[in-house]
Each structure stands twice: as C-alpha cells, then as structure tokens.
Design an enzyme around this catalytic site. Structure first.
Site, PDB file in Angstrom:
ATOM      1  CD  GLN A   7     -10.588  -7.794   6.627  1.00 45.01           C
ATOM      2  OE1 GLN A   7     -11.071  -6.768   6.174  1.00 45.01           O
ATOM      3  NE2 GLN A   7      -9.341  -8.145   6.427  1.00 45.01           N
ATOM      4  CG  ASP A  67       6.494   8.770   0.172  1.00 46.09           C
ATOM      5  OD1 ASP A  67       6.708  10.000   0.086  1.00 46.09           O
ATOM      6  OD2 ASP A  67       7.045   8.036   1.003  1.00 46.09           O
ATOM      7  CE  LYS A  98      -3.780  -2.262   2.562  1.00 48.17           C
ATOM      8  NZ  LYS A  98      -3.066  -3.497   2.993  1.00 48.17           N
TER       9      LYS A  98
END
Length: 233
Positions: free
Chosen positions: A190, A65, A62
C-alpha cells in the site's frame, strides 16, 4: 452493539487456515473483508460460514460492468446477507444508480453500497498510464462526488483523502480506508498509509487492516490494542 471500526482483510488461499484464524478472534471486535481471491476459491458458502460465526462481512469484489449486470451482482450480494458491498465508481453514474435502486426492496436489511475511487496502490504515474493526467487526490474527489450524487453510502479512499472528503461530502457519507498499518508495521504494497488513530481523526469511518492482524502471533490482542487506542480518542 458498538459499531466496530476495524474490518480485518482476510487473505488466505486455504479455507481451513482462514477459518482457524477467524476462530481466534471475536466478532464483537471487528468485521471481516472477503476479496476476489477468497471468493473465487471458496464461494458464497465461505461467507455463510463467517455469518454462522457471527461476523459481518464486507464483500470486496469491486463490481464494474454494464448497469444491468453490475446491479444483479449487487443484488446477489444482498441475498447472501453481506453487510457491505462495493462497485467501481469509474463505472459511472448509471451503473451506480442501478446498483442502488436494486437494493431498495431490502429496506433496512440492505447492505451498505460503497464506491471505489482510486486504488491505494496507484500513484500519479499509474493514472497517467491509463490516460488520466490528474493527481490521485483530484480523481478521488471527482469519483467520490459522483458516488454521492448517485445515492451510494460512501467510498473507499485512502486516509489522506478522508479529511477533505468529509468536508466536501458531509459526515453521513461513509469513508472506508485501506492501507492502515498500526504503528511499527511493515508498509507492504500500500502506497498511501496511515495509523488507525490518525485515520479516524482524519475522518475515516471504517479501517481495513490485514496482515498486521492476520499474521500476528496474537491477533485478538492486536485487535484489542487497536480498538482500545480508538476508544481513547
């Protein structure tokens, strides 16, 4: 080769335990997902070990930046030879476009590049806490559309959003769905979950399944059961 729908999420803090599990399953039955904890602990060599065993790897880091930094990380994943890598769609269009463009020299050998929309653990109250006063589904659609417009291959999304996203973004746009629990499994952490058959019928292309397989007494049998259920639909 049949396109495996199941991606097994590895979640181990001991490399020997992880490889012992991997050696109990068949690379023809699934792909494997390596996330932040395992990659930080074991590094690129662990991914290479999985490749040696014949598995395709989804590198689930993931990235998020500035465009230059994110795209170079994506290129490093391509050099490692992974099948799929992801970035946070909330990093914006310039970041995603830079990440896509840096993969172009790899041609057909490039990894699939996937955007992460809203983490499946997040509910409306969580979004409100970071200043987003929208329903999770609305934010998912917004970020998934941005991902497609940036030229990426698909998004990670919950199964509840799959049908809507397939209709909105087209059949070629890949949907990767975590939070999948075979019938009778524990919900875990989840929040938005669905069974494998339900998820595929809703429009998901790939299913991320972890503990129901990795903690099973006979993981190969669980994989076979899931794959058989998908093949019969």
């Amino acid at each position: 080769m049949i396109d495996q729908k199941v991606i097994v999420a590895l979640d181990y803090d001991n490399q020997a335990d992880a490889l012992a599990f991997v050696d109990r399953i068949d690379p023809a039955s699934c792909r494997l997902k390596v996330g932040k904890e395992m990659f930080t602990l074991f590094g690129p060599d662990f991914v290479r070990e999985l490749h040696k065993r014949g598995f395709s790897v989804f590198l689930d880091l993931k990235f998020h930046d500035i465009p230059n930094t994110c795209s170079k990380a994506v290129r490093a994943a391509a050099e490692l030879g992974v099948w799929m890598v992801n970035v946070h769609a909330s990093g914006g269009e310039r970041m995603m476009t830079a990440s896509r463009e840096i993969l172009e020299p790899y041609g057909k050998d490039r990894p699939l590049l996937i955007g992460v929309t809203v983490l499946t653990s997040m509910e409306q109250s969580d979004l409100a806490g970071i200043g987003l006063n929208v329903e999770p589904q609305e934010q998912v659609i917004r970020l998934a559309t941005l991902t497609k417009n940036s030229g990426l291959d698909g998004v990670v999304c919950s199964a509840q959003e799959s049908s809507l996203l397939k209709n909105e973004l087209g059949k070629e746009f890949k949907l990767i769905t975590p939070g999948i629990r075979p019938a009778g499994s524990d919900q875990g952490d989840q929040r938005r979950i669905m069974t494998p058959v339900d998820a595929i019928q809703a429009g998901s292309d790939y299913l991320v399944i972890g503990r129901p397989i990795t903690q099973a007494t006979d993981p190969a049998a669980v994989l076979k059961s899931i794959n058989d259920s998908l093949a019969s639909k």
